[in-house]
Design an enzyme around this catalytic site. Structure first.
Site, mmCIF file in Angstrom:
data_model
loop_
_atom_site.group_PDB
_atom_site.id
_atom_site.type_symbol
_atom_site.label_atom_id
_atom_site.label_comp_id
_atom_site.label_asym_id
_atom_site.label_seq_id
_atom_site.Cartn_x
_atom_site.Cartn_y
_atom_site.Cartn_z
ATOM 1 N N THR A 36 0.818 -1.214 0.000
ATOM 2 C CA THR A 36 0.000 0.000 0.000
ATOM 3 C C THR A 36 0.844 1.253 0.000
ATOM 4 O OG1 THR A 36 -1.889 -1.035 1.039
ATOM 5 C CG2 THR A 36 -1.657 1.314 1.388
ATOM 6 N N TYR A 92 -8.180 0.750 -3.257
ATOM 7 C CA TYR A 92 -7.077 1.280 -4.076
ATOM 8 C C TYR A 92 -6.298 0.083 -4.607
ATOM 9 C CZ TYR A 92 -4.714 -0.045 0.191
ATOM 10 O OH TYR A 92 -4.279 -0.776 1.269
ATOM 11 N N THR A 146 1.604 -4.312 4.180
ATOM 12 C CA THR A 146 1.350 -4.515 5.612
ATOM 13 C C THR A 146 0.921 -5.943 5.921
ATOM 14 O OG1 THR A 146 -0.987 -3.924 5.382
ATOM 15 C CG2 THR A 146 0.558 -2.137 5.930
ATOM 16 N N ASP A 147 0.342 -6.639 4.921
ATOM 17 C CA ASP A 147 -0.271 -7.941 5.234
ATOM 18 C C ASP A 147 0.734 -8.940 5.792
ATOM 19 O OD1 ASP A 147 -2.848 -8.129 2.624
ATOM 20 O OD2 ASP A 147 -2.596 -6.893 4.419
ATOM 21 N N LYS A 182 0.310 -7.490 12.684
ATOM 22 C CA LYS A 182 -0.802 -6.651 12.243
ATOM 23 C C LYS A 182 -2.041 -7.093 13.026
ATOM 24 C CE LYS A 182 -3.077 -5.004 8.002
ATOM 25 N NZ LYS A 182 -3.083 -5.143 6.512
ATOM 26 N N GLU A 203 -1.557 -28.341 27.534
ATOM 27 C CA GLU A 203 -2.772 -28.848 26.861
ATOM 28 C C GLU A 203 -2.558 -30.216 26.215
ATOM 29 O OE1 GLU A 203 -5.957 -26.247 27.559
ATOM 30 O OE2 GLU A 203 -5.822 -28.155 26.468
#
Ligand code: DAS
Length: 359
Positions: free
Chosen positions: A43, A57, A123-124, A196, A316
């Protein structure tokens, strides 16, 4: 004669003024750090149809030269030059892209005329690339990743200041030796810890153990330093890595079927990250399928889909009994990066668990 001597003096005066201007410019440039910007897309290189398009965009459209030309303020803090390594949205990056980028970073970091490196990125998956670089690039020079949540064409675009901050930090001596960093929204984050956390606002990035600091008007304010191994203190070196093993992720959730795990097991993964709920929980009907993945020679690594916290070994699930590894505080996507890097050196589960404790 009179006129000629006046002209001569004039020429000498202009020459002197030019020379002193060039000298002071050279001194000024010499005083400024040399920072290389490696552009990969995202971006921060995006463009929208109107200033109101902050979320609609096209990413990866604007070249690095245009990014630099559009931000002359960069020249106040560093001598900057750019290289376009890729021009893609980061969700589309591949393992080969990671290797190419890391090898270029490593080569540049070895150059005496390079003081810092900035990587513009989507950013992903910037959190994954940042972790990969911090694990494999042997340099104490600042490597600073930067992205943006809005394209430069949008109102209140965040890319310009994020990029200025990144170049400023990359040229800072006090940013050396801190591992790969990410500058976003005035914060300086550790490439290892940052993720993120929100998908459409400038304050999207969070490190669960806190930011390392902030950068404000070109000045860095540090409040924390990384404690996990990285860069110069890493046993992994990109210069010796030629390929990355296939490591995939299967999530755990109510009603989960074994389909994904079976298919991934059959596909020949070298490790399978299980992103379970809670403390890396595994549904009882899924345990036998993960045991088969392990029995067939792949590594099983228990991570958690819960954003923060860390998976406790043998809590767990009986990891010792099943010969599984726990991912500590790493989210599945980060655990996958470390698993790929670690498997270039060892597939011994005790060694792998040590690596997950230390990195
Ligand atoms: N698709 C996103 C990416 O390239 C755009 C961005 O937010 O950078 O990661």
């Amino acid at each position: 004669m009179q006129a000629r001597s006046i002209f001569g003096k004039l020429v000498a005066g202009v020459a002197f003024a030019t020379l002193s201007a060039l000298t002071s410019l050279a001194h000024a440039q010499a005083a400024k750090p040399n920072v290389v910007i490696l552009a990969t897309g995202g971006t921060i290189a995006g463009a929208g149809a109107s200033a109101l398009n902050s979320a609609t965009y096209a990413a990866a459209k604007v070249g690095v030269e245009k990014l630099i030309a559009g931000l002359p303020e960069l020249g106040t803090v560093a001598n900057v030059r750019g290289e376009q390594v890729f021009q893609v949205a980061s969700e589309s990056l591949t393992n080969d892209n990671l290797l190419t980028l890391a090898k270029r970073v490593s080569a540049l970091a070895k150059q005496p005329d390079v003081d810092g490196i900035v990587i513009t990125h989507g950013t992903d998956t910037v959190e994954e690339t940042a972790y990969f670089l911090t694990l494999t690039v042997h340099t104490s020079k600042p490597i600073v990743m930067v992205a943006s949540m809005r394209p430069g064409t949008a109102l209140s675009a965040d890319g310009a200041l994020n990029l200025f901050d990144a170049v400023s930090v990359a040229g800072s001596k006090d940013a050396m030796g801190k591992g790969v960093l990410l500058t976003m929204n005035d914060s300086i984050e550790s490439g290892r810890d940052v993720s993120k956390n929100f998908n459409i606002k400038p304050s999207a990035f969070v490190s669960q153990w806190g930011s390392l600091g902030m950068v404000v008007e070109g000045k860095n304010y540090w409040f924390r330093a990384p404690v996990k191994r990285h860069t110069m203190n890493s046993e992994f070196d990109i210069d010796t890595i030629t390929s990355l093993p296939n490591v995939e992720i299967a999530m755990g959730y109510e009603g989960v079927s074994p389909t994904a795990i079976e298919a991934l097991g059959k596909s020949g993964v070298k490790a399978l990250i299980h992103g379970g709920p809670g403390n890396g929980s595994v549904a009882d009907r899924i345990v036998p399928y993960l045991q088969k993945v392990r029995a067939d020679g792949a590594i099983v690594i228990r991570s958690s889909r819960v954003p923060d916290g860390f998976v406790i070994r043998n809590a767990e699930q009986p990891d010792d009994k099943y010969d599984w590894v726990v991912a500590h505080d790493l989210r599945p996507q980060k655990a996958r990066i470390l698993a790929m890097v670690a498997l270039t050196k060892t597939s011994d589960t005790k060694e792998l668990q040590r690596i997950f404790w230390e990195y």
